[in-house]
Motif scaffolding. Structure first.
Motif, PDB file in Angstrom:
ATOM      1  N   GLN A   1      74.901  63.599  49.247  1.00 16.36           N
ATOM      2  CA  GLN A   1      74.669  62.424  50.272  1.00 16.36           C
ATOM      3  C   GLN A   1      73.073  62.259  49.929  1.00 16.36           C
ATOM      4  O   GLN A   1      72.359  63.003  49.932  1.00 16.36           O
ATOM      5  N   VAL A   2      73.016  60.807  49.493  1.00 14.37           N
ATOM      6  CA  VAL A   2      71.738  60.297  49.202  1.00 14.37           C
ATOM      7  C   VAL A   2      70.912  60.092  50.535  1.00 14.37           C
ATOM      8  O   VAL A   2      71.411  59.490  51.368  1.00 14.37           O
ATOM      9  N   GLN A   3      69.420  60.577  50.607  1.00 14.01           N
ATOM     10  CA  GLN A   3      68.764  60.319  51.727  1.00 14.01           C
ATOM     11  C   GLN A   3      67.479  59.750  51.308  1.00 14.01           C
ATOM     12  O   GLN A   3      66.730  60.805  50.607  1.00 14.01           O
ATOM     13  N   LEU A   4      67.035  58.838  51.866  1.00 12.38           N
ATOM     14  CA  LEU A   4      65.297  58.512  51.651  1.00 12.38           C
ATOM     15  C   LEU A   4      64.882  58.373  53.101  1.00 12.38           C
ATOM     16  O   LEU A   4      65.312  58.091  53.916  1.00 12.38           O
ATOM     17  N   VAL A   5      63.721  59.265  53.364  1.00 12.35           N
ATOM     18  CA  VAL A   5      63.343  59.403  54.755  1.00 12.35           C
ATOM     19  C   VAL A   5      61.675  59.185  54.476  1.00 12.35           C
ATOM     20  O   VAL A   5      61.103  59.793  53.921  1.00 12.35           O
ATOM     21  N   GLU A   6      61.379  58.116  55.045  1.00 19.42           N
ATOM     22  CA  GLU A   6      59.839  57.479  55.329  1.00 19.42           C
ATOM     23  C   GLU A   6      59.437  58.235  56.553  1.00 19.42           C
ATOM     24  O   GLU A   6      59.863  58.696  57.366  1.00 19.42           O
ATOM     25  N   SER A   7      57.731  58.547  56.283  1.00 13.66           N
ATOM     26  CA  SER A   7      56.996  59.020  57.284  1.00 13.66           C
ATOM     27  C   SER A   7      55.750  58.289  57.281  1.00 13.66           C
ATOM     28  O   SER A   7      55.392  57.883  56.064  1.00 13.66           O
ATOM     29  N   GLY A   8      54.862  58.478  58.165  1.00 14.66           N
ATOM     30  CA  GLY A   8      53.537  58.045  57.715  1.00 14.66           C
ATOM     31  C   GLY A   8      53.060  56.834  58.571  1.00 14.66           C
ATOM     32  O   GLY A   8      51.871  56.365  58.621  1.00 14.66           O
ATOM     33  N   GLY A   9      53.921  56.051  59.222  1.00 11.54           N
ATOM     34  CA  GLY A   9      53.713  54.840  59.788  1.00 11.54           C
ATOM     35  C   GLY A   9      53.128  55.085  61.109  1.00 11.54           C
ATOM     36  O   GLY A   9      52.761  56.399  61.654  1.00 11.54           O
ATOM     37  N   GLY A  10      52.414  54.031  61.885  1.00 16.36           N
ATOM     38  CA  GLY A  10      51.708  54.194  62.893  1.00 16.36           C
ATOM     39  C   GLY A  10      50.991  52.968  63.255  1.00 16.36           C
ATOM     40  O   GLY A  10      51.100  51.988  62.712  1.00 16.36           O
ATOM     41  N   SER A  21      54.991  58.225  53.234  1.00 20.11           N
ATOM     42  CA  SER A  21      55.526  59.064  52.185  1.00 20.11           C
ATOM     43  C   SER A  21      57.058  58.706  52.396  1.00 20.11           C
ATOM     44  O   SER A  21      57.696  58.454  53.502  1.00 20.11           O
ATOM     45  N   CYS A  22      57.830  59.113  51.367  1.00 15.58           N
ATOM     46  CA  CYS A  22      59.283  58.829  51.314  1.00 15.58           C
ATOM     47  C   CYS A  22      60.005  60.042  50.489  1.00 15.58           C
ATOM     48  O   CYS A  22      59.655  60.216  49.238  1.00 15.58           O
ATOM     49  N   VAL A  23      60.421  60.819  51.007  1.00 12.67           N
ATOM     50  CA  VAL A  23      61.136  62.088  50.583  1.00 12.67           C
ATOM     51  C   VAL A  23      62.435  61.806  50.083  1.00 12.67           C
ATOM     52  O   VAL A  23      63.329  61.228  51.274  1.00 12.67           O
ATOM     53  N   VAL A  24      62.831  62.086  49.084  1.00 14.03           N
ATOM     54  CA  VAL A  24      64.289  61.638  48.461  1.00 14.03           C
ATOM     55  C   VAL A  24      65.062  62.732  48.105  1.00 14.03           C
ATOM     56  O   VAL A  24      64.477  63.715  47.508  1.00 14.03           O
ATOM     57  N   SER A  25      66.514  62.817  48.688  1.00 11.96           N
ATOM     58  CA  SER A  25      67.362  63.740  48.178  1.00 11.96           C
ATOM     59  C   SER A  25      68.573  63.568  48.075  1.00 11.96           C
ATOM     60  O   SER A  25      68.950  62.221  48.479  1.00 11.96           O
TER      61      SER A  25
END
Length: 125
Positions: A1-10, A21-25
């Motif tokens: 399963q492809v996942q792209l998870v963004e973080s760091g907004g605010g 950041s965007c971590v991809v798996s």
């Protein structure tokens, strides 16, 4: 399963900085060019920046050139967007996206293969 998870907004004041950041798996990260797009309230999704598979080339929308920097760490399956000198008009949900192609100077949401769910950036004046 492809996942792209963004973080760091605010929430940040105008002139400030954020790093997304965007971590991809679930896919061979180093075989995909990566891009950042954003969607402001009431507007269409728009291209922000893209980086090649190896990170040796990048391309930016005119509106962010000189202020934003895209980079990637293939060892960490992560792509970054450093945003400096933020303006209220940068307020949007920011999405990372992956594609096996490189589109040079023409990047459109329809051409991306995978998407994250986005992270909200709010710039106050």
């Amino acid at each position: 399963q492809v996942q792209l998870v963004e973080s760091g907004g605010g929430l940040v004041q105008a002139g400030g900085s954020l790093r997304l950041s965007c971590v991809v798996s679930g896919l061979s990260f180093r075989r995909y060019a990566m891009g950042w797009f954003r969607q402001a309230p009431g507007k269409e999704c728009a291209f922000v920046a893209a980086v090649t598979w190896s990170g040796d080339r990048s391309y930016y929308a005119d509106s962010v050139k000189g202020r934003f920097t895209i980079s990637r760490d293939n060892a960490k399956n992560t792509v970054y967007l450093q945003m400096n000198s933020l303006k209220p008009e940068d307020t949007a949900v920011y999405y990372c996206a992956a594609t096996v192609n490189w589109y040079g100077s023409n990047w459109y949401p329809r051409d991306m293969d995978y998407w994250g769910k986005g992270t909200l950036v709010t710039v106050s004046s």
